[in-house]
Design an enzyme around this catalytic site. Structure first.
Site, PDB file in Angstrom:
ATOM      1  N   LEU A   1      -6.880  -7.258  -0.175  1.00 37.42           N
ATOM      2  CA  LEU A   1      -6.052  -7.491   0.996  1.00 37.42           C
ATOM      3  C   LEU A   1      -5.112  -6.306   1.110  1.00 37.42           C
ATOM      4  O   LEU A   1      -4.541  -5.866   0.104  1.00 37.42           O
ATOM      5  CB  LEU A   1      -5.266  -8.796   0.827  1.00 37.42           C
ATOM      6  N   ASP A   2      -4.966  -5.752   2.313  1.00 40.89           N
ATOM      7  CA  ASP A   2      -4.106  -4.586   2.508  1.00 40.89           C
ATOM      8  C   ASP A   2      -2.718  -4.829   1.919  1.00 40.89           C
ATOM      9  O   ASP A   2      -2.189  -5.950   1.967  1.00 40.89           O
ATOM     10  CB  ASP A   2      -3.956  -4.270   4.003  1.00 40.89           C
ATOM     11  N   ARG A   3      -2.112  -3.774   1.424  1.00 37.58           N
ATOM     12  CA  ARG A   3      -0.778  -3.868   0.834  1.00 37.58           C
ATOM     13  C   ARG A   3       0.228  -4.439   1.820  1.00 37.58           C
ATOM     14  O   ARG A   3       1.130  -5.200   1.442  1.00 37.58           O
ATOM     15  CB  ARG A   3      -0.324  -2.470   0.364  1.00 37.58           C
TER      16      ARG A   3
ATOM     17  N   THR B   1      -0.307  -6.512   4.259  1.00 36.78           N
ATOM     18  CA  THR B   1      -0.659  -7.860   4.704  1.00 36.78           C
ATOM     19  C   THR B   1      -0.341  -8.870   3.608  1.00 36.78           C
ATOM     20  O   THR B   1      -0.625  -8.635   2.437  1.00 36.78           O
ATOM     21  CB  THR B   1      -2.155  -7.940   5.058  1.00 36.78           C
TER      22      THR B   1
END
Length: 317
Positions: free
Chosen positions: A145-147, A149
């Protein structure tokens, strides 16, 4: 037939703060005639730092014994060491475990915390924190998961079971739901399914839409809107392209609040500035467990600040 990869041998050094040691395998041809010469040419660390590590016995072989710096270069020789940890401002938000058993750990990640070590984010990652706090040194991430997000991330307890869960994500057999806060456009016809072709080039911060066969699909639904011009959206990705949700929302003319890349790249914020997080949340994960056949469904307990505490979020501008 795809050749099965040989698993890497277990590290001869213990983890530090939940972070594995670095493994370097010498290739068939140089550069260098000794291990020291090869590491100097291959790594970004200055020679004085490497010499200090050799002297301290911190560079070891597969048997855990220190490797002398003048060890002759030998193709296939493997050395291990711990990298010099970068200075990382602590991410001052809790990482919640929403589920744990002998196979899985499901964590509810805060904004600004990377999923796994990468680049300048090593100790301040969800994986390093969980390994340390749960005492699970072999814990691995089944997806990322993107940093920027927040929300749900799935980790596997046993390395040999990781592939089964990764396959779920690869084959799109995990139902994922996100929530986002963005401007409200009364003229936007919702719900709708957005399809486009997205490309992300190495070294370029942003992804972009191009002509061609679609490779990205997102279902966009309006959950609620307010008189201040904001709306809350449910986003259901059918694919997993990099920055897909952010690209599609921007293309619809309602970019997600707090996005530093879309529709325009903004100036980077100073390290340690955790104000105005991207208002994107991985709210739900659902799938059939590949090991037990159990139907799994998890929900994030986090809230998006721009919706629940808009005054506080806006005051940080």
């Amino acid at each position: 037939m795809r050749r099965r990869r040989t698993p890497a041998p277990p590290p001869p050094l213990p983890q530090r703060d939940g972070v594995d040691p670095v493994r370097v395998r010498l290739p068939a041809a140089g550069p260098g005639t000794t291990v020291r010469e090869h590491l100097i040419s291959r790594l970004s660390a200055p020679p004085t730092q490497l010499d200090a590590m050799f002297t301290a016995g911190e560079i070891v072989g597969a048997d855990g014994r220190p490797v002398p710096p003048d060890t002759p270069y030998a193709p296939g020789l493997t050395v291990w060491f711990h990298r010099d940890m970068p200075e990382e401002p602590p991410v001052p938000f809790p990482l919640h475990v929403v589920y744990q058993d002998d196979h899985l750990v499901v964590a509810d990640k805060p904004h600004f915390l990377a999923t796994t070590p990468r680049g300048s984010h090593v100790r301040q990652t969800a994986l390093a924190r969980l390994r340390h706090t749960l005492g699970l040194p072999q814990l691995t991430a089944a997806h990322r998961l993107d940093r920027l997000t927040a929300g749900l991330v799935l980790f596997t307890v046993r390395p040999e079971e990781r592939g089964a869960y990764q396959t779920l994500f690869r084959d799109r057999r995990v139902h994922k739901e996100y929530e986002a806060v963005a401007p409200c456009d009364p003229a936007l016809d919702l719900p709708r399914t957005v399809r486009s072709r997205i490309v992300k080039e190495r070294g370029v911060l942003t992804a972009r839409e191009v002509d061609g066969e679609p490779n990205a699909e997102t279902r966009v639904e309006l959950l609620a809107h307010r008189e201040d011009g904001l709306a809350r959206y449910r986003l259901v990705p059918g694919t997993g392209q990099t920055h897909q949700l952010r690209v599609h929302m921007s293309a619809l003319g309602v970019p997600i609040l707090g996005d530093p890349l879309y529709p325009e790249v903004t100036a980077p914020v100073p390290a340690g500035d955790f104000r105005r997080p991207l208002q994107l949340l991985a709210r739900g994960l659902a799938f059939t467990d590949p090991l037990t056949g159990t139907e799994r469904r998890f929900t994030s307990g986090r809230a998006l600040e721009a919706w629940d505490s808009c005054g506080t979020w806006a005051a940080d501008q």
